[in-house]
Design a protein around this motif. Structure first.
Motif, mmCIF file in Angstrom:
data_model
loop_
_atom_site.group_PDB
_atom_site.id
_atom_site.type_symbol
_atom_site.label_atom_id
_atom_site.label_comp_id
_atom_site.label_asym_id
_atom_site.label_seq_id
_atom_site.Cartn_x
_atom_site.Cartn_y
_atom_site.Cartn_z
ATOM 1 N N UNK A 163 0.819 -1.210 0.000
ATOM 2 C CA UNK A 163 0.000 0.000 0.000
ATOM 3 C C UNK A 163 0.854 1.263 0.000
ATOM 4 N N UNK A 164 2.019 1.201 0.605
ATOM 5 C CA UNK A 164 2.902 2.367 0.680
ATOM 6 C C UNK A 164 4.320 1.920 0.357
ATOM 7 N N UNK A 165 4.647 1.760 -0.933
ATOM 8 C CA UNK A 165 5.988 1.288 -1.302
ATOM 9 C C UNK A 165 7.042 2.373 -1.304
ATOM 10 N N UNK A 166 6.630 3.612 -0.985
ATOM 11 C CA UNK A 166 7.553 4.742 -1.049
ATOM 12 C C UNK A 166 7.781 5.352 0.327
ATOM 13 N N UNK A 167 9.001 5.796 0.590
ATOM 14 C CA UNK A 167 9.206 6.780 1.647
ATOM 15 C C UNK A 167 8.609 8.083 1.131
ATOM 16 N N UNK A 168 8.131 8.940 2.016
ATOM 17 C CA UNK A 168 7.437 10.147 1.554
ATOM 18 C C UNK A 168 7.595 11.262 2.568
ATOM 19 N N UNK A 169 8.025 12.436 2.092
ATOM 20 C CA UNK A 169 8.125 13.605 2.965
ATOM 21 C C UNK A 169 8.244 14.849 2.108
ATOM 22 N N UNK A 170 7.805 15.978 2.632
ATOM 23 C CA UNK A 170 7.951 17.253 1.923
ATOM 24 C C UNK A 170 9.321 17.877 2.134
#
Length: 198
Positions: A163-170
């Motif tokens: 469901x969330x295969x990515x690291x993610x941040x602004x």
């Protein structure tokens, strides 16, 4: 193993918001500040060029990968790169960028950026690489994509574990911290057995 080189996919245009340009410059600076090599598409335009310029200004190593046919447009090829690899096709370009990189980041961009992000994510899902993948989510650009991924999980097309295969941040610094801590982002899918094989 911590990455030593980071491939960034991003737009060849600046986009409509000043935050996108600020994010590209900040990411290029952060990659160089950490002593990592920036790998990208090799052009001088849009967010791509701004990011490369920022990394070079910080004393970083920047490697571009560019198809030969872009050389006919003198405004596209970046003249100040540490290395420039010329390749025969867009397919070869992506393969070379993947070969040179230990991690991947997608910034805001268009169809080309989406295609690169999904191809490298698919390669991870198939077990062709085990390198972390991140989204620099400037101005929540990737919010709709993350929602679409969630929809695909809910509709049974993606396993819950994906469901969330990515690291993610602004924040470029926070995203780089995640990628440098990351292990293998996706394990290869098990083959689907047909009834006669069970």
């Amino acid at each position: 193993m911590e990455p030593k080189s980071v491939c960034v996919f991003c737009g060849s245009r600046m986009g409509a918001r000043p935050e996108y340009l600020e994010g590209a410059r900040a990411l290029g600076t952060e990659i160089a500040r950490r002593g990592l090599t920036l790998v990208y598409g090799g052009t001088s335009v849009g967010l791509m060029g701004a990011m490369a310029d920022a990394a070079l200004a910080q004393g970083g190593k920047v490697v571009g990968v560019l198809p030969h046919f872009f050389l006919s447009d003198r405004e596209r090829a970046h003249k100040g790169l540490t290395e420039l690899h010329l390749v025969d096709s867009m397919h070869t370009r992506k393969a070379k960028m993947a070969e040179l990189s230990d991690a991947f980041i997608a910034m805001p961009g268009g169809v080309g950026t989406f295609e690169e992000l999904f191809e490298i994510t698919t390669w991870a899902q198939l077990g062709l690489h085990h390198k972390p993948i991140g989204l620099l989510n400037v101005a929540d650009f990737y919010g709709p994509l993350l929602a679409m991924m969630r929809r695909a999980v809910d509709e049974g097309f993606i396993p819950e574990t994906r469901a969330q295969p990515f690291a993610c941040d602004a924040s470029p610094a926070a995203l780089m911290d995640q990628l440098q801590r990351a292990g293998q982002p996706l394990a290869p899918d098990k083959p689907v057995l047909r009834p006669e094989q069970t």
